[in-house]
Enzyme design. Structure first.
Site, PDB file in Angstrom:
ATOM      1  N   LYS A 156      38.270  43.900  50.346  1.00  0.00           N
ATOM      2  CA  LYS A 156      37.431  44.754  49.489  1.00  0.00           C
ATOM      3  C   LYS A 156      36.713  43.940  48.393  1.00  0.00           C
ATOM      4  O   LYS A 156      35.509  44.080  48.191  1.00  0.00           O
ATOM      5  CB  LYS A 156      38.293  45.846  48.858  1.00  0.00           C
ATOM      6  CG  LYS A 156      38.808  46.847  49.900  1.00  0.00           C
ATOM      7  CD  LYS A 156      39.791  47.815  49.336  1.00  0.00           C
ATOM      8  CE  LYS A 156      41.162  47.220  49.069  1.00  0.00           C
ATOM      9  NZ  LYS A 156      41.897  46.749  50.239  1.00  0.00           N
ATOM     10  N   ASP A 176      38.294  34.011  56.626  1.00  0.00           N
ATOM     11  CA  ASP A 176      39.319  35.059  56.661  1.00  0.00           C
ATOM     12  C   ASP A 176      39.848  35.069  58.087  1.00  0.00           C
ATOM     13  O   ASP A 176      39.147  34.648  59.015  1.00  0.00           O
ATOM     14  CB  ASP A 176      38.685  36.430  56.294  1.00  0.00           C
ATOM     15  CG  ASP A 176      39.735  37.473  55.927  1.00  0.00           C
ATOM     16  OD1 ASP A 176      40.732  37.616  56.664  1.00  0.00           O
ATOM     17  OD2 ASP A 176      39.550  38.148  54.908  1.00  0.00           O
ATOM     18  N   CYS A 206      41.772  36.100  48.505  1.00  0.00           N
ATOM     19  CA  CYS A 206      42.836  36.429  49.452  1.00  0.00           C
ATOM     20  C   CYS A 206      44.122  36.668  48.657  1.00  0.00           C
ATOM     21  O   CYS A 206      44.237  36.230  47.513  1.00  0.00           O
ATOM     22  CB  CYS A 206      43.023  35.306  50.467  1.00  0.00           C
ATOM     23  SG  CYS A 206      43.379  33.727  49.709  1.00  0.00           S
ATOM     24  N   PRO A 207      45.074  37.394  49.233  1.00  0.00           N
ATOM     25  CA  PRO A 207      46.321  37.639  48.494  1.00  0.00           C
ATOM     26  C   PRO A 207      47.195  36.397  48.445  1.00  0.00           C
ATOM     27  O   PRO A 207      46.962  35.431  49.182  1.00  0.00           O
ATOM     28  CB  PRO A 207      46.990  38.741  49.330  1.00  0.00           C
ATOM     29  CG  PRO A 207      46.447  38.577  50.698  1.00  0.00           C
ATOM     30  CD  PRO A 207      45.066  38.009  50.566  1.00  0.00           C
ATOM     31  N   THR A 233      40.040  34.722  40.858  1.00  0.00           N
ATOM     32  CA  THR A 233      40.360  36.007  40.219  1.00  0.00           C
ATOM     33  C   THR A 233      41.456  36.706  41.019  1.00  0.00           C
ATOM     34  O   THR A 233      41.677  37.903  40.845  1.00  0.00           O
ATOM     35  CB  THR A 233      39.131  36.941  40.157  1.00  0.00           C
ATOM     36  OG1 THR A 233      38.625  37.104  41.487  1.00  0.00           O
ATOM     37  CG2 THR A 233      38.049  36.408  39.248  1.00  0.00           C
ATOM     38  N   SER A 234      42.126  35.954  41.911  1.00  0.00           N
ATOM     39  CA  SER A 234      43.065  36.618  42.826  1.00  0.00           C
ATOM     40  C   SER A 234      44.506  36.529  42.326  1.00  0.00           C
ATOM     41  O   SER A 234      45.014  37.477  41.713  1.00  0.00           O
ATOM     42  CB  SER A 234      42.906  36.037  44.214  1.00  0.00           C
ATOM     43  OG  SER A 234      43.548  36.870  45.141  1.00  0.00           O
ATOM     44  N   ARG A 235      45.159  35.404  42.561  1.00  0.00           N
ATOM     45  CA  ARG A 235      46.499  35.185  42.028  1.00  0.00           C
ATOM     46  C   ARG A 235      46.635  33.712  41.659  1.00  0.00           C
ATOM     47  O   ARG A 235      46.170  32.833  42.395  1.00  0.00           O
ATOM     48  CB  ARG A 235      47.587  35.571  43.045  1.00  0.00           C
ATOM     49  CG  ARG A 235      47.830  37.078  43.176  1.00  0.00           C
ATOM     50  CD  ARG A 235      48.430  37.690  41.907  1.00  0.00           C
ATOM     51  NE  ARG A 235      48.644  39.131  41.992  1.00  0.00           N
ATOM     52  CZ  ARG A 235      47.798  40.068  41.565  1.00  0.00           C
ATOM     53  NH1 ARG A 235      46.638  39.713  41.027  1.00  0.00           N
ATOM     54  NH2 ARG A 235      48.090  41.347  41.653  1.00  0.00           N
ATOM     55  N   ASP A 259      40.605  33.641  36.154  1.00  0.00           N
ATOM     56  CA  ASP A 259      41.102  34.859  35.509  1.00  0.00           C
ATOM     57  C   ASP A 259      42.611  34.960  35.693  1.00  0.00           C
ATOM     58  O   ASP A 259      43.273  35.772  35.051  1.00  0.00           O
ATOM     59  CB  ASP A 259      40.422  36.095  36.122  1.00  0.00           C
ATOM     60  CG  ASP A 259      40.751  37.368  35.345  1.00  0.00           C
ATOM     61  OD1 ASP A 259      40.561  37.365  34.113  1.00  0.00           O
ATOM     62  OD2 ASP A 259      41.216  38.351  35.963  1.00  0.00           O
ATOM     63  N   GLU A 264      50.593  32.289  33.791  1.00  0.00           N
ATOM     64  CA  GLU A 264      50.091  33.426  33.014  1.00  0.00           C
ATOM     65  C   GLU A 264      51.158  34.467  32.650  1.00  0.00           C
ATOM     66  O   GLU A 264      50.969  35.237  31.701  1.00  0.00           O
ATOM     67  CB  GLU A 264      48.959  34.129  33.771  1.00  0.00           C
ATOM     68  CG  GLU A 264      49.435  34.944  34.972  1.00  0.00           C
ATOM     69  CD  GLU A 264      48.293  35.681  35.664  1.00  0.00           C
ATOM     70  OE1 GLU A 264      47.206  35.131  35.798  1.00  0.00           O
ATOM     71  OE2 GLU A 264      48.522  36.822  36.086  1.00  0.00           O
ATOM     72  N   HIS A 296      43.510  37.701  33.054  1.00  0.00           N
ATOM     73  CA  HIS A 296      43.708  38.794  33.998  1.00  0.00           C
ATOM     74  C   HIS A 296      42.946  40.062  33.571  1.00  0.00           C
ATOM     75  O   HIS A 296      43.513  41.146  33.508  1.00  0.00           O
ATOM     76  CB  HIS A 296      45.211  39.098  34.149  1.00  0.00           C
ATOM     77  CG  HIS A 296      45.574  39.454  35.567  1.00  0.00           C
ATOM     78  ND1 HIS A 296      46.478  38.744  36.306  1.00  0.00           N
ATOM     79  CD2 HIS A 296      45.123  40.424  36.380  1.00  0.00           C
ATOM     80  CE1 HIS A 296      46.588  39.282  37.509  1.00  0.00           C
ATOM     81  NE2 HIS A 296      45.765  40.301  37.581  1.00  0.00           N
TER      82      HIS A 296
HETATM   83  P1  NAI Z   1      42.214  43.106  50.510  1.00  0.00           P
HETATM   84  O1  NAI Z   1      43.557  43.328  51.107  1.00  0.00           O
HETATM   85  O2  NAI Z   1      41.165  44.153  50.633  1.00  0.00           O
HETATM   86  O3  NAI Z   1      41.592  41.735  51.062  1.00  0.00           O
HETATM   87  C1  NAI Z   1      42.314  40.562  51.186  1.00  0.00           C
HETATM   88  C2  NAI Z   1      41.672  39.769  52.310  1.00  0.00           C
HETATM   89  O4  NAI Z   1      42.318  38.499  52.352  1.00  0.00           O
HETATM   90  C3  NAI Z   1      41.863  40.413  53.695  1.00  0.00           C
HETATM   91  O5  NAI Z   1      40.613  40.475  54.370  1.00  0.00           O
HETATM   92  C4  NAI Z   1      42.829  39.476  54.404  1.00  0.00           C
HETATM   93  O6  NAI Z   1      42.608  39.392  55.814  1.00  0.00           O
HETATM   94  C5  NAI Z   1      42.483  38.167  53.716  1.00  0.00           C
HETATM   95  N1  NAI Z   1      43.519  37.152  53.862  1.00  0.00           N
HETATM   96  C6  NAI Z   1      44.864  37.306  53.951  1.00  0.00           C
HETATM   97  N2  NAI Z   1      45.458  36.109  54.110  1.00  0.00           N
HETATM   98  C7  NAI Z   1      44.458  35.178  54.111  1.00  0.00           C
HETATM   99  C8  NAI Z   1      44.429  33.772  54.251  1.00  0.00           C
HETATM  100  N3  NAI Z   1      45.568  33.071  54.455  1.00  0.00           N
HETATM  101  N4  NAI Z   1      43.235  33.153  54.216  1.00  0.00           N
HETATM  102  C9  NAI Z   1      42.088  33.854  54.041  1.00  0.00           C
HETATM  103  N5  NAI Z   1      42.052  35.201  53.913  1.00  0.00           N
HETATM  104  C10 NAI Z   1      43.234  35.849  53.946  1.00  0.00           C
HETATM  105  O7  NAI Z   1      42.497  42.764  48.982  1.00  0.00           O
HETATM  106  P2  NAI Z   1      41.491  42.893  47.735  1.00  0.00           P
HETATM  107  O8  NAI Z   1      41.561  44.271  47.167  1.00  0.00           O
HETATM  108  O9  NAI Z   1      40.176  42.355  48.114  1.00  0.00           O
HETATM  109  O10 NAI Z   1      42.221  41.946  46.671  1.00  0.00           O
HETATM  110  C11 NAI Z   1      42.291  40.538  46.830  1.00  0.00           C
HETATM  111  C12 NAI Z   1      43.238  39.987  45.768  1.00  0.00           C
HETATM  112  O11 NAI Z   1      42.645  40.144  44.486  1.00  0.00           O
HETATM  113  C13 NAI Z   1      44.576  40.756  45.657  1.00  0.00           C
HETATM  114  O12 NAI Z   1      45.524  40.250  46.531  1.00  0.00           O
HETATM  115  C14 NAI Z   1      44.976  40.538  44.221  1.00  0.00           C
HETATM  116  O13 NAI Z   1      45.866  39.445  44.197  1.00  0.00           O
HETATM  117  C15 NAI Z   1      43.677  40.174  43.505  1.00  0.00           C
HETATM  118  N6  NAI Z   1      43.318  41.091  42.437  1.00  0.00           N
HETATM  119  C16 NAI Z   1      43.064  40.593  41.151  1.00  0.00           C
HETATM  120  C17 NAI Z   1      42.707  41.424  40.103  1.00  0.00           C
HETATM  121  C18 NAI Z   1      42.379  40.903  38.724  1.00  0.00           C
HETATM  122  O14 NAI Z   1      42.256  41.698  37.773  1.00  0.00           O
HETATM  123  N7  NAI Z   1      42.228  39.618  38.542  1.00  0.00           N
HETATM  124  C19 NAI Z   1      42.622  42.867  40.324  1.00  0.00           C
HETATM  125  C20 NAI Z   1      42.855  43.296  41.693  1.00  0.00           C
HETATM  126  C21 NAI Z   1      43.201  42.425  42.700  1.00  0.00           C
END
Ligand code: NAI
Length: 329
Positions: A156, A176, A206-207, A233-235, A259, A264, A296
């Protein structure tokens, strides 16, 4: 139905109360300052459910205490749930739900903000002009139009980032395991190594998993182009901080925007401005002129916090009624 919400900030109380009064009047919410961890879990008291955020420790010990209190659901008011022992929760019969999507655009927009800020040295320009220094020294940036953006993870948020980069006139490549069909008209999927080799901007979406832990390490940094911009901005643990610092010292990066970062947990949403930081790699990172760190905050828009409150309270109703949804962890 009673919900105890841990690590409540002013904005949590404001928006949860607004949504509760408007749509979920049967839910009573107790707001606690404390972070959820084994020592504080007993404050759940007689709650039916608890609500936690990214820095909570929802491991086996915490879940054990919550189970003894009779808590039936853990509601994460965020998308990621790497801090929850989901298997233990299942064993204890505690439902775990999250908010998978509240405003992917908010996070992607922040990712691009970080990229553009380091690129155009906004952090320096802001301070210089405030000091009546109107020179351009140290402010030269790079045009984004025509450059290559490499997006790791096209779920997303990554998809929203692809749309933004495409809107900037960038060539967008992505890695991906699963291709996102909505991006097929303008995103080229490549291997991770090719993404590292071709990108002028790399943005991580990615997560955090065993596979992605320390995905940005010195070996991969060496595969990147010189003057690359890296945004996370992920983890935090997607990036090996010590090796990132090594890469910065090698002069690899035009800029780095974070971020999220490994250290953190003790910092997120705390004011530590009076403290002397001991052995902090974050302080070392902050010493570099081409690094910007935010704490964050990528999710933090009005639209996102309202959506988080709405989904979390609906998750509570579903969890207590035993309804499985796409929000189950
Ligand atoms: P999502 O589940 O919609 O998308 C994650 C994508 O990563 C999926 O398409 C998946 O196939 C892909 N993926 C999984 N393992 C992978 C790998 N080894 N290599 C490449 N791609 C891989 O998740 P969304 O909603 O897009 O969120 C992504 C990350 O953003 C979350 O896991 C979370 O950690 C982080 N996040 C950070 C926020 C912030 O405030 N900084 C807020 C919300 C989410």
């Amino acid at each position: 139905m009673k919900l105890v919400l841990f690590a409540a900030k002013d904005y949590d109380i404001k928006y949860f109360e607004r949504v509760r009064k408007a749509s979920f009047p049967d839910i009573e919410i107790e707001y606690l300052d404390y972070e959820l961890e084994p020592r504080t879990a007993a404050f759940a008291g007689d709650a039916d459910a608890i609500c936690a955020f990214v820095s909570a420790n929802v491991g086996a010990e915490t879940l054990g205490v919550l189970s003894q209190c009779g808590v039936r659901a853990v509601l994460m008011r965020c998308a990621g749930y790497n801090n929850v022992d989901v298997n233990k929760a299942k064993e204890l019969g505690i439902a775990v739900k999250r908010v998978p999507a509240y405003s992917p655009e908010s996070i992607a927009e922040h990712a691009m903000t970080l990229a553009m800020s380091v690129n155009r040295h906004i952090h320096k320009a802001y301070v210089k002009v405030r000091e009546n220094d109107y020179t351009l020294k140290g402010l030269r940036g790079h045009q984004m139009f025509g450059k290559t953006a490499g997006i790791v993870g096209t779920g997303k948020i990554g998809a929203a980032m692809c749309r933004i980069c495409h809107g900037f006139g960038m060539n967008v490549i992505a890695y991906d395991m699963y291709e996102n069909p909505s991006l097929k008209d303008y995103v080229e999927y490549v291997s991770l190594d090719e993404l590292f080799a071709r990108s002028d901007l790399i943005s991580l979406h990615c997560p955090l998993t065993d596979d992605t832990y320390h995905m940005i390490n010195i070996d991969n940094i060496k595969k990147m182009k010189n003057d690359v911009i890296l945004v996370n901005t992920s983890r935090g643990a997607l990036v090996d901080t010590d090796q990132l610092i090594e890469g910065i010292r090698l002069g690899k990066f035009l800029g780095v925007g974070l971020d999220v970062y490994e250290e953190e947990t003790g910092n997120v949403y705390e004011d530590r401005s009076d403290e002397i930081m001991m052995h902090s790699v974050t302080s070392r990172l902050l010493s570099f002129p081409n690094v910007i760190i935010t704490s964050h905050q990528a999710f933090y828009t009005r639209e996102a916090v309202i959506a988080i409150a709405e989904t979390t309270l609906q998750n509570m109703v579903d969890a207590i009624n035993g309804v499985s949804t796409g929000n189950d962890c």
